[in-house]
Design an enzyme around this catalytic site. Structure first.
Site, PDB file in Angstrom:
ATOM      1  N   ARG A 293       0.811  -1.218   0.000  1.00 18.12           N
ATOM      2  CA  ARG A 293       0.000   0.000   0.000  1.00 18.12           C
ATOM      3  C   ARG A 293       0.847   1.273   0.000  1.00 18.12           C
ATOM      4  O   ARG A 293       0.581   2.165  -0.807  1.00 18.12           O
ATOM      5  CB  ARG A 293      -1.001  -0.037   1.150  1.00 18.12           C
ATOM      6  CG  ARG A 293      -2.114  -1.067   0.906  1.00 18.12           C
ATOM      7  CD  ARG A 293      -2.955  -1.286   2.137  1.00 18.12           C
ATOM      8  NE  ARG A 293      -2.131  -1.668   3.264  1.00 18.12           N
ATOM      9  CZ  ARG A 293      -2.497  -1.530   4.535  1.00 18.12           C
ATOM     10  NH1 ARG A 293      -3.654  -0.978   4.834  1.00 18.12           N
ATOM     11  NH2 ARG A 293      -1.700  -1.922   5.490  1.00 18.12           N
TER      12      ARG A 293
ATOM     13  N   ASN B 259      -6.436  -3.114   1.386  1.00 15.77           N
ATOM     14  CA  ASN B 259      -6.232  -4.560   1.463  1.00 15.77           C
ATOM     15  C   ASN B 259      -7.563  -5.266   1.581  1.00 15.77           C
ATOM     16  O   ASN B 259      -8.413  -4.832   2.344  1.00 15.77           O
ATOM     17  CB  ASN B 259      -5.468  -4.892   2.756  1.00 15.77           C
ATOM     18  CG  ASN B 259      -3.989  -4.986   2.521  1.00 15.77           C
ATOM     19  OD1 ASN B 259      -3.539  -5.125   1.394  1.00 15.77           O
ATOM     20  ND2 ASN B 259      -3.223  -4.929   3.596  1.00 15.77           N
TER      21      ASN B 259
END
Ligand code: ZN
Ligand code: ZN
Ligand code: FE
Length: 760
Positions: free
Chosen positions: A21, A39
């Site tokens: 990320r 996620n």
């Protein structure tokens, strides 16, 4: 084109806990892209808006330059309507229903962290537990999923404000790095003497170096367990370690200061250099360049297992005087590696002079992996640290537990279309390893949340694991050992049709109750036919013949000469012993028949002078391979006479002629190097011959090579090249060990196929 666009991207694979990320965040911010990343249990979702060319840049980066620990399997991109976002954010992954099933392996210290620990101005200068999202411990510290600090052995350490800041900052390399720590808030090291008494020291690492220079032996706690460590150039210290560890001859792995030092002692090609310096840092088997290294590190062996430092602590164990350290698993021979402080104190007190301890608990022990380069590519011999438990894709969505083999045990678990092969567990012939085995099974069931309905195991009725298998509830599937070997190689190479499988190894229980190991199977996952094998020879004293290779020599000689046998060669044995063995064979007492290729190598090795007991698996065979000098390796092309006979519809290799000619050579002063090479050539020749005959009969052209004997370089290269010349398609192992470390994986593949056909 500067058109605005919006794209919805799904990235699947190992993308969690690997800095994915922040990676996306940073590219997005740099390119003025808006939207979000998050996620989910299916993978990472990215909703992104901006100039088309900038979005393409992000996609390019994703494909060509993803975070080092990620393993992308699939990227799906869909178009969406624009005009939604003002900023780019990392969305909270809370509310993820299904648990993540992908755990990153433990990874060697990255370049950036390495630079920090040598930078006197950095707050992590010399800090031994420095890590970031790109490196450090994972698998060995995870107690449960999801992967969060509280679920790891780092839970006890509360991050200081500076660490926390890094952890919360999406543009920081330590964003969500669960083991993040510094000298203020993280784990610490200290020294103890052999009695487990703490040594007051303000500079434990400097003192450790001093002890190493004094010739002391230390137990140093690392990433996945303890190592026994001493100066690799101090012959006396190495010998002392051999005595204390009761490990007379088995090679020790070494850690070398840097690549330059490795090149000073070993030949290193491009592929090998890449593995040595890569992010996983296994022990790599390298060819010794010269005689500069002490023989006692790896007696009678032209190869040596070398790794480079892989934790911040390791880097600090070297200086201008120390360039090679013995780094062998911290255990007593045969027992599993120690990884708990109190156990290490108990078990290793007679082996070591000092302990370098730390208080980051290791939840699951993970041994060093072992790799080599063969036929221009990496091949794993032991799949453990840095690799386990990276999953393999399966076809079916089933829950299976595969219990593996007795030696070099691993287990495998199938879940959600993934196959997870465990770290190396070891030989299940002692209680400690067995307990570790049970713990690993429970751990796998726990983290992957499965209660397997199907349990696959070896056919052998007397395996240590039979007890646990009986206790486990569910359907049991028994798999023949060599079928599992071949299936593991097929699965790894994504083969679905029938193959000719050559399985050469030491021991596997055959379906006729005899010991197999020189097998030519015609098989797929659903079953096998034993198309051919090495002829049966008796193992006088059964398992004792594994420990004492000369027993196999005598057995082969008896096949040839019967009662007229001469045992003059074995002058190190007393008359009575020899007579006993011959009586055993002639009266068929306490014997079992074997077609094992490993035992055949043992027999030849003993004929050529290997006169002791085997102190580790494969020792006699390794000795035989190492008898071959560089000259014969290249130029000796002759081989011995063999016969392929048809016995009850199977092709059986008659080895009598080989033994006869070897004896003739030994009596006519032909060198051991020449004889050994001719023997290797012979095995290669009859293997190819067998495949040709089997191809004719069964109309199959794919050959897979598996089993521990394929750790022998000359054999694998010879058979591989020879088969290619005969227009076979040949498949070998790369990621799954060819030895019994791969058995559980093959068992799982066979069960997967059985169950999915049943479902249809
Ligand atoms: Zn790092
Ligand atoms: Zn801190
Ligand atoms: Fe095997």
């Amino acid at each position: 084109m500067n058109n605005l666009a919006r794209k919805y991207i799904i990235v699947e694979g190992i993308v969690q806990g690997v800095g994915f990320r922040p990676f996306i965040y940073n590219i997005a911010v740099k390119n003025q892209l808006k939207g979000w990343v998050k996620n989910t249990s299916e993978g990472v979702y990215i909703d992104i808006e901006g100039k088309e060319k900038d979005i393409n840049k992000l996609l390019e980066e994703l494909k060509n330059n993803p975070p080092p620990l990620s393993q992308i399997e699939k990227i799906t991109v869909t178009k969406k309507d624009i005009g939604q976002f003002n900023t780019f954010t990392i969305k909270n992954s809370k509310g993820v229903e299904k648990p993540m099933t992908q755990i990153s392996p433990d990874i060697a210290t990255c370049k950036e962290c390495e630079e920090e620990i040598i930078d006197t101005n950095n707050r992590r200068f010399k800090y031994p537990f420095t890590n970031c999202t790109n490196c450090g411990p994972r698998y060995s510290i995870i107690k449960e999923l999801p992967y969060d600090r509280v679920m790891t052995t780092m839970a006890d350490f509360k991050m200081c404000s500076k660490c926390l800041e890094e952890y919360k900052n999406p543009s920081n390399r330590r964003f969500h790095a669960q083991p993040n720590a510094c000298s203020k808030c993280g784990p610490k090291i200290w020294l103890e003497n052999s009695k487990g008494k703490k040594i007051e020291s303000i500079q434990p690492i400097e003192d450790t170096l001093r002890f190493i220079k004094e010739g002391r032996i230390l137990a140093i706690k690392g990433l996945g367990g303890f190592h026994l460590v001493c100066n690799g150039k101090d012959e006396k210290a190495v010998e002392k370690l051999r005595v204390r560890k009761s490990r007379p001859k088995k090679p020790f792995a070494v850690m070398m200061k840097n690549l330059e030092i490795v090149k000073k002692y070993c030949d290193v090609n491009k592929e090998e250099e890449e593995i040595l310096t890569g992010i996983r840092k296994p022990i790599l088997l390298l060819h010794r360049k010269n005689e500069l290294l002490s023989q006692s590190i790896a007696p009678n062996n032209r190869e040596i297992g070398v790794m480079l430092p892989y934790t911040p602590l390791h880097y600090q164990l070297f200086d201008k005087d120390i360039e090679i350290l013995i780094m062998t698993s911290g255990n007593i021979s045969g027992l599993p590696i120690e990884y708990k402080n109190h156990h290490a104190r108990e078990k290793l007190s007679k082996v070591v002079d000092y302990y370098l301890m730390h208080n980051r608990e290791i939840h699951l022990s993970v041994d060093d992996s072992v790799a080599r380069v063969i036929l221009d590519n990496k091949q794993l011999i032991r799949r453990s640290r840095g690799y386990a438990p990276t999953p393999f894709k399966l076809n079916a969505n089933l829950e299976i537990l595969a219990c593996g083999s007795n030696l070099k045990n691993t287990i495998s678990i199938a879940k959600n279309g993934n196959g997870f092969l465990s770290q190396y567990i070891g030989d299940l012939d002692n209680l400690e390893t067995y307990n570790n085995y049970i713990k690993t099974i429970e751990h796998f069931k726990g983290i992957y949340k499965i209660e397997p309905k199907v349990i696959v195991h070896d056919m052998h009725p007397e395996f240590a694991s039979s007890h646990i298998i009986q206790r486990l509830e569910g359907e049991k599937i028994a798999v023949q050992h060599h079928h599992a070997h071949i299936a593991s190689c097929m699965k790894e190479n994504k083969i679905v049709d029938k193959v000719i499988g050559i399985a050469f190894d030491g021991t596997g229980y055959g379906d006729d109750g005899k010991i197999w190991g020189g097998e030519f199977l015609v098989c797929d996952y659903s079953g096998y036919e034993r198309a051919g094998h090495l002829n049966y020879v008796k193992m006088p004293g059964k398992d004792y013949a594994v420990k004492e290779p000369w027993r196999m020599s005598i057995s082969h000689l008896y096949e040839l000469y019967g009662k007229k046998i001469s045992t003059n060669k074995f002058d190190y044995l007393d008359k009575r012993t020899k007579k006993n063995i011959i009586t055993m064979i002639s009266n068929n007492l306490n014997c079992i028949e074997t077609s094992s290729m490993g035992r055949f190598f043992d027999a030849i090795s003993a004929l050529l002078g290997f006169n002791g007991n085997v102190s580790f698996e494969g020792e006699a065979a390794i000795r035989l391979e190492n008898l071959i000098n560089a000259k014969e390796k290249l130029y000796e092309t002759k081989s011995y006479n063999y016969l392929i006979e048809n016995v009850e519809g199977r092709y059986v290799i008659n080895t009598k002629g080989i033994i006869e000619e070897i004896l003739y050579d030994t009596e006519n002063n032909v060198s051991n190097s020449v004889i050994s090479k001719k023997f290797h050539n012979t095995v290669v020749a009859f293997s190819i011959d067998m495949c040709k005959q089997i191809r004719k009969k069964y109309r199959l052209n794919k050959v897979t090579l598996s089993g521990g004997v394929f750790q022998n370089k000359i054999i694998i290269e010879g058979i591989y090249d020879g088969l290619l010349k005969e227009d076979f398609q040949v498949f070998i192992h790369r990621e799954i060990p060819c030895n019994d470390g791969g058995i559980s994986f093959g068992q799982m593949a066979i069960a997967e196929s059985k169950l999915s056909t049943r479902r249809k």
